[in-house]
Design an enzyme around this catalytic site. Sequence first.
Site, PDB file in Angstrom:
ATOM      1  N   ASN A  59       2.897  -0.598 -18.375  1.00  0.00           N
ATOM      2  CA  ASN A  59       3.581  -0.162 -17.598  1.00  0.00           C
ATOM      3  C   ASN A  59       3.016   1.553 -16.774  1.00  0.00           C
ATOM      4  O   ASN A  59       2.596   1.959 -17.539  1.00  0.00           O
ATOM      5  CB  ASN A  59       4.953   1.342 -18.501  1.00  0.00           C
TER       6      ASN A  59
ATOM      7  N   GLY B  50       3.314   1.725  -2.110  1.00  0.00           N
ATOM      8  CA  GLY B  50       4.412   1.913  -3.371  1.00  0.00           C
ATOM      9  C   GLY B  50       3.352   2.929  -4.198  1.00  0.00           C
ATOM     10  O   GLY B  50       2.318   3.229  -3.925  1.00  0.00           O
ATOM     11  N   LEU B  51       3.641   2.932  -5.434  1.00  0.00           N
ATOM     12  CA  LEU B  51       3.375   3.867  -6.732  1.00  0.00           C
ATOM     13  C   LEU B  51       2.040   3.439  -6.603  1.00  0.00           C
ATOM     14  O   LEU B  51       1.020   4.114  -6.412  1.00  0.00           O
ATOM     15  CB  LEU B  51       4.607   2.679  -7.792  1.00  0.00           C
TER      16      LEU B  51
ATOM     17  N   TYR C  55      11.109 -13.634 -12.197  1.00  0.00           N
ATOM     18  CA  TYR C  55       9.732 -12.699 -12.142  1.00  0.00           C
ATOM     19  C   TYR C  55       8.900 -13.682 -12.557  1.00  0.00           C
ATOM     20  O   TYR C  55       7.564 -13.158 -11.625  1.00  0.00           O
ATOM     21  CB  TYR C  55      10.038 -11.115 -11.677  1.00  0.00           C
TER      22      TYR C  55
ATOM     23  N   GLY D 294       0.438  -1.183  -0.307  1.00  0.00           N
ATOM     24  CA  GLY D 294      -0.032  -0.077  -0.184  1.00  0.00           C
ATOM     25  C   GLY D 294       0.519   1.007   0.134  1.00  0.00           C
ATOM     26  O   GLY D 294      -0.218   1.993   0.110  1.00  0.00           O
TER      27      GLY D 294
ATOM     28  N   PRO E  38      -1.719  -5.191 -15.528  1.00  0.00           N
ATOM     29  CA  PRO E  38      -1.755  -3.736 -16.121  1.00  0.00           C
ATOM     30  C   PRO E  38       0.111  -3.798 -16.849  1.00  0.00           C
ATOM     31  O   PRO E  38       0.863  -4.497 -16.441  1.00  0.00           O
ATOM     32  CB  PRO E  38      -0.595  -2.855 -14.927  1.00  0.00           C
TER      33      PRO E  38
HETATM   34  P1  NDP Z   1       6.557  -0.573  -5.842  1.00  0.00           P
HETATM   35  O1  NDP Z   1       7.924  -1.113  -5.593  1.00  0.00           O
HETATM   36  O2  NDP Z   1       6.198   1.356  -5.449  1.00  0.00           O
HETATM   37  O3  NDP Z   1       5.917  -0.786  -4.054  1.00  0.00           O
HETATM   38  C1  NDP Z   1       6.341  -2.588  -3.749  1.00  0.00           C
HETATM   39  C2  NDP Z   1       5.176  -2.469  -2.341  1.00  0.00           C
HETATM   40  O4  NDP Z   1       5.438  -3.930  -2.106  1.00  0.00           O
HETATM   41  C3  NDP Z   1       5.499  -0.934  -1.540  1.00  0.00           C
HETATM   42  O5  NDP Z   1       4.743  -0.649  -0.460  1.00  0.00           O
HETATM   43  C4  NDP Z   1       6.444  -2.795  -0.446  1.00  0.00           C
HETATM   44  O6  NDP Z   1       6.706  -1.582   0.854  1.00  0.00           O
HETATM   45  C5  NDP Z   1       5.653  -3.678  -0.419  1.00  0.00           C
HETATM   46  N1  NDP Z   1       6.818  -5.075  -0.240  1.00  0.00           N
HETATM   47  C6  NDP Z   1       7.880  -5.223  -1.358  1.00  0.00           C
HETATM   48  N2  NDP Z   1       7.934  -6.125  -0.426  1.00  0.00           N
HETATM   49  C7  NDP Z   1       7.444  -6.718   0.264  1.00  0.00           C
HETATM   50  C8  NDP Z   1       7.666  -7.784   1.640  1.00  0.00           C
HETATM   51  N3  NDP Z   1       8.414  -8.594   1.635  1.00  0.00           N
HETATM   52  N4  NDP Z   1       6.378  -7.882   2.662  1.00  0.00           N
HETATM   53  C9  NDP Z   1       5.633  -6.717   2.547  1.00  0.00           C
HETATM   54  N5  NDP Z   1       5.036  -6.214   1.386  1.00  0.00           N
HETATM   55  C10 NDP Z   1       6.330  -6.160   0.643  1.00  0.00           C
HETATM   56  O7  NDP Z   1       5.426  -1.479  -6.283  1.00  0.00           O
HETATM   57  P2  NDP Z   1       4.914  -0.988  -7.315  1.00  0.00           P
HETATM   58  O8  NDP Z   1       3.743  -0.396  -6.971  1.00  0.00           O
HETATM   59  O9  NDP Z   1       5.460  -0.078  -8.730  1.00  0.00           O
HETATM   60  O10 NDP Z   1       3.788  -2.429  -8.204  1.00  0.00           O
HETATM   61  C11 NDP Z   1       2.688  -2.807  -7.033  1.00  0.00           C
HETATM   62  C12 NDP Z   1       2.204  -3.700  -8.119  1.00  0.00           C
HETATM   63  O11 NDP Z   1       2.727  -3.738  -9.711  1.00  0.00           O
HETATM   64  C13 NDP Z   1       3.907  -4.666  -7.772  1.00  0.00           C
HETATM   65  O12 NDP Z   1       2.509  -6.642  -7.760  1.00  0.00           O
HETATM   66  C14 NDP Z   1       3.817  -4.762  -9.692  1.00  0.00           C
HETATM   67  O13 NDP Z   1       4.748  -5.845  -9.453  1.00  0.00           O
HETATM   68  C15 NDP Z   1       3.118  -4.381 -10.678  1.00  0.00           C
HETATM   69  N6  NDP Z   1       3.198  -3.683 -11.565  1.00  0.00           N
HETATM   70  C16 NDP Z   1       5.159  -2.880 -11.638  1.00  0.00           C
HETATM   71  C17 NDP Z   1       4.099  -1.821 -12.986  1.00  0.00           C
HETATM   72  C18 NDP Z   1       5.149  -1.249 -12.924  1.00  0.00           C
HETATM   73  O14 NDP Z   1       5.737   0.177 -13.772  1.00  0.00           O
HETATM   74  N7  NDP Z   1       5.709  -0.143 -11.549  1.00  0.00           N
HETATM   75  C19 NDP Z   1       4.253  -2.301 -14.142  1.00  0.00           C
HETATM   76  C20 NDP Z   1       3.270  -3.805 -14.142  1.00  0.00           C
HETATM   77  C21 NDP Z   1       3.783  -5.061 -12.609  1.00  0.00           C
HETATM   78  P3  NDP Z   1       7.596  -0.936   1.549  1.00  0.00           P
HETATM   79  O15 NDP Z   1       7.072   0.195   0.676  1.00  0.00           O
HETATM   80  O16 NDP Z   1       7.377  -0.947   3.187  1.00  0.00           O
HETATM   81  O17 NDP Z   1       8.930  -1.571   1.080  1.00  0.00           O
END
Ligand code: NDP
Length: 322
Positions: free
Chosen positions: A173, A12-13, A144, A10, A171
């Site tokens: 990019n 992340g991006l 991955y 929650g 999704p």
């Molecule tokens: P981010 O890298 O911005 O955020 C990752 C999130 O996952 C953070 O909230 C992080 O928490 C949490 N996280 C990572 N490892 C753990 C763990 N071991 N336990 C609990 N929480 C964890 O990711 P995005 O928002 O970019 O991506 C979200 C989803 O979308 C992902 O599943 C990704 O594979 C998918 N996706 C992303 C794309 C992109 O362009 N970005 C494209 C297509 C799919 P913390 O902040 O505490 O580290």
Amino acid sequence: MTNVVLVTGGTGLVGKAIEHIINTEPEGSRFGKKPGEKWIFASSSEGDLRDPTQTKKLYEKYQPTHVIHLAALVGGLFKNMKYKLTFLRDNILINDNVLHVAYEHKTSKVISCLSTCVFPDRVEYPLDETKIHSGPPHESNFGYAHAKRMVDVQNHAYKEEFGCNFTSAIPTNIFGPYDNFDLEDSHVIPGLIHKCYLAKQNKTSFVVAGTGKPLRQFIFSYDLAKLFIWMLREYDDVEPVILSVGEEEEVSIKEVADAIVKAVGFEGDYKFDTTRADGQFRKPASNKKLLTLMGGFEFTPFTEALDLTVKWFLENYKNGAR
Ligand code: NDP
């Protein structure tokens, strides 16, 4: 019963974008908060989802009725190539724990997040939801990709054996506020925004790797957030849905760089380093299923979304944007 929606990843991006939409759309509207609904945006500090005990504790604490599962080990090409086993194992562990504890807690619905980069390397374009498993993924990110593909397999198995309402979103990019703007390990848009900003500050050239010709489909994180909320409320099928702008909305890397130059207000020397690899020329994905099911959706125009993202970066860079 009050619905409690837990968003893993929650912070992340994508998680931040969902939080933004839920807090800004009118309450009771299609994408706004429903009366009495509770949303939880969990970070890894609330529980490392690679660990089953910590995952159970998170579910026990919030008792979610619905889960949007975004948490993942995510990274650019270099990191994916270097840490294949870590990407495979961490993501398998995270997904297995989140889905199994959701099953144990009788969670009404889980939407997990895949990515178009898990599709086969050799495939007939455009990509669509039926082609995920029709060939090996690209060698560079096979750890991955296999971990993410397995979520679709798990969703089907949980449905067939236990009748669970688990599904997945795919999704293309993504870009938007709260992205990772790291210079070394980020996706193309945030990386170029940061580079262009530094070129302006330091009065140096803005150099874009490659010819600028490849085409990509980019989705604005705030639009994607609305699509996740739609899936949560209106889509109840195990088969995944590609969440993307249409193939006709592909933009070239040059168009991306031009828009960044304009949004940053960079007036110096700007060029392409054609000695650097371009990657695949295009890998279009179809959003036909999404639009047919939703009955249409108005995506934010690319340049408007990019301007908003650059504005967010400029306002937050000094405060330590990632
Ligand atoms: P981010 O890298 O911005 O955020 C990752 C999130 O996952 C953070 O909230 C992080 O928490 C949490 N996280 C990572 N490892 C753990 C763990 N071991 N336990 C609990 N929480 C964890 O990711 P995005 O928002 O970019 O991506 C979200 C989803 O979308 C992902 O599943 C990704 O594979 C998918 N996706 C992303 C794309 C992109 O362009 N970005 C494209 C297509 C799919 P913390 O902040 O505490 O580290």
